[in-house]
Enzyme design. Structure first.
Site, PDB file in Angstrom:
ATOM      1  N   ARG A  82      26.239   8.188   0.458  1.00 16.14           N
ATOM      2  CA  ARG A  82      26.823   8.357  -0.885  1.00 16.14           C
ATOM      3  C   ARG A  82      26.660   7.082  -1.700  1.00 16.14           C
ATOM      4  O   ARG A  82      26.430   7.126  -2.901  1.00 16.14           O
ATOM      5  CB  ARG A  82      28.297   8.772  -0.768  1.00 16.14           C
ATOM      6  N   LYS A 184      30.385   7.128  -6.948  1.00 17.92           N
ATOM      7  CA  LYS A 184      31.577   6.281  -6.819  1.00 17.92           C
ATOM      8  C   LYS A 184      31.307   4.965  -7.541  1.00 17.92           C
ATOM      9  O   LYS A 184      30.973   3.951  -6.927  1.00 17.92           O
ATOM     10  CB  LYS A 184      31.899   6.079  -5.332  1.00 17.92           C
ATOM     11  N   GLU A 220      39.154  17.476 -10.226  1.00 19.67           N
ATOM     12  CA  GLU A 220      39.762  16.710  -9.135  1.00 19.67           C
ATOM     13  C   GLU A 220      40.836  15.796  -9.714  1.00 19.67           C
ATOM     14  O   GLU A 220      41.165  15.895 -10.892  1.00 19.67           O
ATOM     15  CB  GLU A 220      38.695  15.934  -8.364  1.00 19.67           C
TER      16      GLU A 220
HETATM   17  N1  PLP Z   1      37.500  11.887  -5.502  1.00 21.83           N
HETATM   18  C1  PLP Z   1      37.615  10.647  -5.986  1.00 21.83           C
HETATM   19  C2  PLP Z   1      37.575  10.455  -7.452  1.00 21.83           C
HETATM   20  C3  PLP Z   1      37.773   9.572  -5.102  1.00 21.83           C
HETATM   21  O1  PLP Z   1      37.909   8.324  -5.564  1.00 21.83           O
HETATM   22  C4  PLP Z   1      37.820   9.822  -3.710  1.00 21.83           C
HETATM   23  C5  PLP Z   1      37.952   8.723  -2.769  1.00 21.83           C
HETATM   24  O2  PLP Z   1      37.030   8.253  -2.192  1.00 21.83           O
HETATM   25  C6  PLP Z   1      37.693  11.138  -3.263  1.00 21.83           C
HETATM   26  C7  PLP Z   1      37.537  12.143  -4.191  1.00 21.83           C
HETATM   27  C8  PLP Z   1      37.703  11.458  -1.811  1.00 21.83           C
HETATM   28  O3  PLP Z   1      36.499  11.134  -1.212  1.00 21.83           O
HETATM   29  P1  PLP Z   1      36.441  10.782   0.332  1.00 21.83           P
HETATM   30  O4  PLP Z   1      37.038  11.925   1.053  1.00 21.83           O
HETATM   31  O5  PLP Z   1      34.997  10.630   0.617  1.00 21.83           O
HETATM   32  O6  PLP Z   1      37.222   9.544   0.499  1.00 21.83           O
HETATM   33  C1  COI Z   2      39.308   6.378  -1.246  1.00 23.89           C
HETATM   34  O1  COI Z   2      39.979   7.347  -0.905  1.00 23.89           O
HETATM   35  O2  COI Z   2      38.637   5.725  -0.467  1.00 23.89           O
HETATM   36  C2  COI Z   2      39.260   5.957  -2.630  1.00 23.89           C
HETATM   37  O3  COI Z   2      38.388   5.222  -2.970  1.00 23.89           O
HETATM   38  C3  COI Z   2      40.257   6.421  -3.560  1.00 23.89           C
HETATM   39  C4  COI Z   2      40.864   5.308  -4.319  1.00 23.89           C
HETATM   40  C5  COI Z   2      41.686   5.938  -5.385  1.00 23.89           C
HETATM   41  C6  COI Z   2      41.675   4.396  -3.468  1.00 23.89           C
END
Ligand code: PLP
Ligand code: COI
Length: 341
Positions: A82, A184, A220
């Site tokens: 990612r 991200k 989201e």
């Molecule tokens: N959506 C956003 C905007 C995020 O910042 C995060 C955190 O990483 C997620 C979703 C969840 O992603 P993940 O499950 O890969 O941490």
């Molecule tokens: C994560 O879950 O890793 C994120 O980056 C989310 C952030 C809002 C702390």
């Protein structure tokens, strides 16, 4: 190895400076060998691309102490992939995916004393990030970059741990249809700060963002994807090209199907149908699965039948199964767990 003396069970989601971090620099078209260093500070030119045009991306994953005392992390290869997608979208060089995983392993090893003990409720949050470092004044990508990883021990992202949250439907948009919502990038979070401060001032834990084009579909929150449970036990999760492809959400889809025998629908979810769901949760590395009890849409309350006292029963099963896999209590699918120590 002796653990640091921290009040593990009462950690919040904050920054605690640890002993070691990883740094690698990109110059003249190549990444250097990288090294683990002790200095937590970065000195950059005032005109660095990151300062002027926000050329910065990041990742988030966690390391866990398992029941039998190992230190592991969860699907770091997906974070590496990612981050490569994020880099491509912001015209940054890719930090090689295998080196990303190796660097995660190195940093966690060096900070093993900070990995919270099994059963403490805390974990080690790992934050890889990359930024443009050389002076850039015309709008263009930098030529030089720094990739770093630091770690910090954390507790629950939301105060109150597993207590259901109240969130609001936001009037602000998070990501444009052909924008950067699916990567991200720091810029996605900068533009959400006013919205989250406003939501907190009004007493809400988070924002539910809608699709900016029609404002009818659930996207989201600022830091997590949504999952919903239907009254007939299906997992429904929004599909959109402008949300972050959460690794937690992708893992939960597999867990629901293969561990819990549930049907899963990844599809557009209308705000209008949310009132029909039995349970709602926010999923992400930081959020794990945080249950939502109430969603307020401009004064109109949508109260999930699972209520405000505890996590809904299906959400709880998903939570227990996912965290059971992460902490080594349940057998993981092939390739999900990377053993570090
Ligand atoms: N959506 C956003 C905007 C995020 O910042 C995060 C955190 O990483 C997620 C979703 C969840 O992603 P993940 O499950 O890969 O941490
Ligand atoms: C994560 O879950 O890793 C994120 O980056 C989310 C952030 C809002 C702390």
């Amino acid at each position: 190895m002796e653990k640091k003396q921290l009040d593990w069970s009462n950690l919040g989601f904050g920054y605690i400076q640890t002993d070691a971090r990883f740094v690698s620099n990109y110059k003249d078209g190549a990444w250097d060998a990288g090294a683990v260093v002790t200095d937590a500070n970065i000195v950059l030119n005032e005109c660095a691309g990151v300062f002027q045009y926000a050329q910065t991306i990041f990742e988030g994953l966690k390391a866990y102490t398992t029941e039998d005392g190992h230190i592991v992390c969860f699907r770091p290869d997906l974070n590496a992939a990612r981050m490569a997608d994020s880099a491509r979208r912001l015209e940054m060089p890719i930090f090689p995916e295998d080196r990303f995983v190796d660097a995660v392993v190195q940093v966690v090893k060096e900070n093993a004393a900070y990995v919270p003990p099994f059963g403490s409720g805390a974990t080690l949050y790992i934050r890889p990030y990359m930024m443009g470092t050389n002076p850039v004044i015309g709008v263009k990508p930098a030529d030089e970059y720094m990739f770093r990883i630091f770690v910090t021990p954390v507790g629950p992202y939301f105060k109150g741990g597993a207590k259901p949250l109240t969130i609001k439907v936001s009037d602000f948009d998070r990501a444009a249809p052909n924008g950067t919502g699916h990567i991200k990038a720091g810029l996605n979070y900068a533009m959400s700060l006013h919205a989250i401060v406003t939501a907190h001032e009004e007493g809400y834990a988070e924002n539910m963002y809608l699709d900016p084009q029609t404002r009818t579909k659930v996207e989201e929150t600022g830091g997590a994807n949504f999952i919903f449970i239907t009254k007939d036990n299906k997992l429904v999760t929004p599909k959109s090209s402008s949300i972050l492809p959460s690794i937690t959400r992708r893992s939960l889809i597999y867990v629901a199907q293969h561990y819990l025998g549930m049907e899963v629908e990844e599809r557009e979810v209308l705000l209008d149908e949310v009132k029909n769901f039995a349970e709602c949760g926010l999923c992400g590395t930081a959020a794990v699965i945080s249950p939502v009890g109430k969603i307020v849409d401009h004064g109109k309350e949508i109260c999930l039948p699972s209520g405000m006292d505890e996590m809904g029963p299906v959400t709880k099963k998903l939570y227990d199964t996912l965290t059971g896999i992460q902490m080594g209590k349940l057998e993981a699918p092939e390739g999900w767990i990377k053993t570090i120590l």
